[in-house]
Design an enzyme around this catalytic site. Structure first.
Site, PDB file in Angstrom:
ATOM      1  N   GLU A  26       0.725  -1.186  -0.076  1.00  0.00           N
ATOM      2  CA  GLU A  26      -0.144   0.027   0.245  1.00  0.00           C
ATOM      3  C   GLU A  26       0.958   1.251  -0.017  1.00  0.00           C
ATOM      4  O   GLU A  26       2.092   1.313   0.832  1.00  0.00           O
ATOM      5  CB  GLU A  26      -1.094  -0.148   1.303  1.00  0.00           C
ATOM      6  CG  GLU A  26      -1.791   1.225   1.292  1.00  0.00           C
ATOM      7  CD  GLU A  26      -2.531   1.200   2.721  1.00  0.00           C
ATOM      8  OE1 GLU A  26      -1.943   0.737   3.704  1.00  0.00           O
ATOM      9  OE2 GLU A  26      -3.525   1.840   2.861  1.00  0.00           O
ATOM     10  N   LYS A  29     -10.218   0.599  -0.969  1.00  0.00           N
ATOM     11  CA  LYS A  29     -10.301   0.528   0.472  1.00  0.00           C
ATOM     12  C   LYS A  29     -11.471   0.962   1.154  1.00  0.00           C
ATOM     13  O   LYS A  29     -11.766   2.200   1.136  1.00  0.00           O
ATOM     14  CB  LYS A  29      -8.786   1.041   1.039  1.00  0.00           C
ATOM     15  CG  LYS A  29      -8.697   0.888   2.584  1.00  0.00           C
ATOM     16  CD  LYS A  29      -7.250   1.738   2.886  1.00  0.00           C
ATOM     17  CE  LYS A  29      -6.967   1.435   4.579  1.00  0.00           C
ATOM     18  NZ  LYS A  29      -5.659   2.102   4.561  1.00  0.00           N
ATOM     19  N   CYS A  42      -4.793  -3.147   4.377  1.00  0.00           N
ATOM     20  CA  CYS A  42      -4.161  -2.605   5.661  1.00  0.00           C
ATOM     21  C   CYS A  42      -5.359  -2.789   6.841  1.00  0.00           C
ATOM     22  O   CYS A  42      -5.572  -3.720   7.452  1.00  0.00           O
ATOM     23  CB  CYS A  42      -3.710  -1.014   5.501  1.00  0.00           C
ATOM     24  SG  CYS A  42      -2.400  -0.836   6.901  1.00  0.00           S
TER      25      CYS A  42
END
Ligand code: NAG
Ligand code: NAG
Ligand code: NAG
Ligand code: NAG
Length: 519
Positions: A80, A179, A212
Site C-alpha cells: 500500500e 479500501k 491494511c
C-alpha cells in the site's frame, strides 16, 4: 515448474489440459518496498513531477517483479502507498491518481493504453505483468468524477479512492478494490458507500483482496473468507508496528491461522516510522517473513503454498468453558496494553496453572518455563471491551506476555526483547466469538513457525520448547457485532457528528498530524 508441466503436454495433450488448468501448489512472492517519498505532500505538484516520482518507485517494483518471475513466482504483491507514499492532502494526491475502470471491461492496458484516457501507471504495471508472465498486485489511487446531484459527492466534485489493482499474467486488469476502512488521517481518500467484495479465480485458487486497516473489521475481510470462500488473501499494507499484539508479522500471520487462509502481506519498508514486517503465511504456519529495523533496503520473499489450503474447524470456547478455574487467590492487578486496561496475574513459578477473568472472558494458562529468571516478569492478562483509540473495535484478548520491566505497571507496554524460553504453554479462553487470531511472538520480533498449533477445542498449544525467548503468546478475539456499542442509532448520530466535525476541520484548514499506527 510450469516448464515441466508443459513437457508433460508433449506426452499427452489430455494430461496437458488437466495439468495446466489447475495447480495444487503455487509460488507466491511478496516485496517489502522502501518507498521513495515525495518531498511535497500538502500542495499539488505538476502531473509530470508526480509521474516522475511514481516511475522511480515503479523502477524498484520492476526489479522485484522481474526477479520474482525468474525464480518461478506465479504472483507478486507490492505494498500500500508503495508507488507514491502517504500523508497527502486531498488536493496534493490528485496528480497521482488515475481513472481505473471496472475490470469487467476486459482491458489489457499494455496492449491498449489509451482506451480509458491517459493511464501511464496502469500501463506500466500491466506491461510488467505481461512481459514477465506473472500476476502483479499493486496499490494506486483511483479518481471518479461525481455530480452535485449526488448528495455524497465531495465539494471538489470527485471521489478519490485508495485502490488495489491486480493484473494477470497476460497483463489484463482482473481486480480493482477500493479500501473500505480508511485509517485516521487518510483524508486524501473517500471510502466507498458499501464495502466491495473483490475476488478472482486463477488456476492456483480463488483470491480475495483488501488493504491494511481493513483487517481489523468484518467487511470485507471476514466475508471474503466466510461467504466467498477465497483460498488466499492479497494484502498490501503500510503498517506501523504496535506491540504487544499488533506488530505486522505477528497479527497478519495470526489472521491467516485464525481464518484458515493463505495470506500474502506486503508492507512498506520505512523503519523510522516503525513500518516493516511482510510475510507469506499459510493457515498452519508462516512460510516466510521479514522484519528489519536495521537496514534501509527492500526485501523480496518467496514461498510455496497450497492452492486450496485446508480450513480446520475450531471451537474457541470448548476447552476453556469445560474446565474449572486453574488457580484461585492470585493477586490481580490492572495495566494498560495499547490503551486498553487488562486484568493481569503474575506468573510466580517456573511452571504453573493460572486463570484470570475480565467481564465475560476467562483465560486459562498452563506453562513451563525453561528457567525462572529473577530479572524478568511474565503475566497472564484478560481484556474484554471496546477499544476506542485509533479506531473503535470490540476485543476479547487472552495474553501471556513479558512485562517491559520488573515494575508491574509496565505489563502490556511495548517491549521487543526477552530472555525466557518456554518448555510448554497451553492458552485458552471462554470467547464469545469464532473469530480468534492466535499469536506467538519471540524476542527480537520473530515468529515461531511449526512450534505451536491450535486444537479443535480452542487451545493454543506449544508443540516443542520455543526456539527463542518469548515476548507474547496471545489469543486475539474480535466481537464484530459489538463494535458500535449502543446500536445503529448512535452509530448514525456519530457519522453525522463526524461529518460536521470534518466540515468544520476542513473549513478551518486544520490538518493535524496524527500519530498513526496502522494504515
Ligand atoms: C527531495 O529533496 C531532496 C533535497 O533537495 C532531493 O535530494 C531529493 O531528490 C528530493 N526527492 C524527490 C523525490 O524529489
Ligand atoms: C471460480 O471457480 C469456482 C470453482 O473453481 C467456480 O464455482 C466459480 O464460478 C468461478 N468464479 C468465477 C468468477 O469464474
Ligand atoms: C462450542 O463448545 C461449547 C462448549 O462445549 C458449546 O456449548 C458450543 O455449542 C460449541 N459451539 C459451536 C459453534 O459448536
Ligand atoms: C497444572 O495442571 C496439570 C493438570 O491439569 C498438572 O498435571 C500440573 O501438575 C499442574 N502444574 C502445576 C505447577 O501446578
Amino acid at each position: 515448474m510450469l516448464a515441466s508441466r508443459w513437457l508433460l503436454c508433449v506426452v499427452s495433450s489430455a494430461v496437458c489440459v488437466l495439468e495446466a488448468s489447475s495447480l495444487d501448489t503455487f509460488v507466491a512472492a511478496v516485496y517489502e518496498h522502501a518507498v521513495i517519498l515525495p518531498n511535497v505532500t500538502q500542495l499539488p505538484v505538476s502531473s509530470e513531477e508526480a509521474l516522475a516520482l511514481m516511475n522511480q518507485n515503479l523502477d524498484a517494483l520492476e526489479r522485484a517483479v522481474t526477479s520474482a518471475a525468474k525464480q518461478g513466482a506465479h504472483i507478486i504483491v507490492t505494498p500500500e502507498d508503495g508507488i507514491y507514499g502517504m500523508h497527502f492532502s486531498r488536493q496534493a494526491i490528485y496528480p497521482y491518481l488515475e481513472d481505473i475502470p471496472d475490470p469487467q471491461v476486459n482491458w489489457i492496458p499494455c496492449n491498449n493504453p489509451d482506451r480509458f484516457g491517459y493511464n501511464p501507471v496502469q500501463k506500466r504495471l500491466s506491461c510488467l505483468a505481461k512481459s514477465n508472465s506473472i500476476y502483479v498486485v499493486a496499490n494506486i489511487g483511483d479518481k471518479k468524477p461525481c455530480h452535485a446531484s449526488d448528495s455524497h459527492c465531495p465539494p471538489d466534485g470527485r471521489y478519490q479512492y485508495n485502490t488495489n489493482v491486480v493484473f494477470d499474467s497476460q497483463g489484463k486488469l482482473v481486480a480493482r478494490y477500493h479500501k473500505q476502512n480508511l485509517f485516521l488521517g487518510e483524508d486524501q481518500f473517500d471510502a466507498p458507500r458499501e464495502p466491495e467484495f473483490v475476488t478472482f479465480n486463477t488456476s492456483f485458487g480463488k483470491f480475495g483482496i483488501f488493504t491494511c486497516f481493513d483487517i481489523l473489521f468484518h467487511d470485507p475481510a471476514v466475508t471474503l473468507v466466510k461467504d466467498f470462500h477465497v483460498d488466499t488473501i492479497l494484502f498490501p499494507t503500510a503498517w506501523m508496528n504496535v506491540l504487544p499484539h499488533l506488530s505486522a508479522i505477528e497479527f497478519h500471520s495470526a489472521w491467516a491461522m485464525g481464518m484458515g487462509v493463505n495470506f500474502l502481506a506486503s508492507n512498506i519498508h520505512y523503519p523510522t516510522k516503525r513500518m516493516t514486517g511482510s510475510g507469506i503465511y499459510a493457515p498452519e504456519s508462516p512460510k516466510s517473513f521479514h522484519y528489519d529495523m536495521r537496514t534501509k533496503e527492500g526485501k523480496l520473499l518467496f514461498a510455496q503454498l497450497d492452492s486450496h489450503p485446508h480450513r480446520p474447524a475450531v471451537n474457541w470456547t470448548s476447552y476453556a468453558s469445560s474446565i474449572e478455574a486453574l488457580s484461585v487467590g492470585n493477586k490481580e492487578f490492572k495495566s494498560i496494553a495499547f490503551f486498553d486496561e487488562f486484568t493481569f496475574v503474575v506468573l510466580k513459578g517456573i511452571a504453573g496453572n493460572y486463570t484470570v477473568c475480565q467481564n465475560d472472558l476467562c483465560c486459562h494458562l498452563s506453562y513451563q518455563m525453561s528457567e525462572k529468571r529473577s530479572d524478568e516478569v511474565y503475566a497472564l492478562g484478560a481484556f474484554d471491551g471496546l477499544h476506542t483509540v485509533e479506531g473503535q473495535y470490540h476485543l476479547q484478548i487472552c495474553t501471556l506476555l513479558k512485562c517491559r520491566t520488573m515494575d508491574l505497571s509496565t505489563c502490556g507496554s511495548s517491549v521487543d526483547t526477552a530472555s525466557t524460553r518456554f518448555e510448554m504453554f497451553s492458552l485458552s479462553g471462554t470467547f464469545g466469538t469464532q473469530y480468534v487470531f492466535p499469536e506467538v511472538l519471540l524476542s527480537d520480533i520473530k515468529l515461531a513457525p511449526g512450534e505451536f498449533q491450535v486444537s479443535s477445542d480452542g487451545r493454543l498449544l506449544s508443540l516443542k520448547p520455543t526456539s527463542g525467548p518469548v515476548l507474547t503468546v496471545t489469543l486475539f478475539g474480535r466481537l464484530y457485532e459489538k463494535d458500535s456499542a449502543s446500536g445503529i442509532r448512535v452509530h448514525s448520530l456519530i457519522i453525522v457528528l463526524m461529518g460536521l466535525i470534518s466540515i468544520i476541520y476542513a473549513s478551518l484548514r486544520l490538518h493535524s498530524e496524527f500519530q498513526v499506527s496502522l494504515g
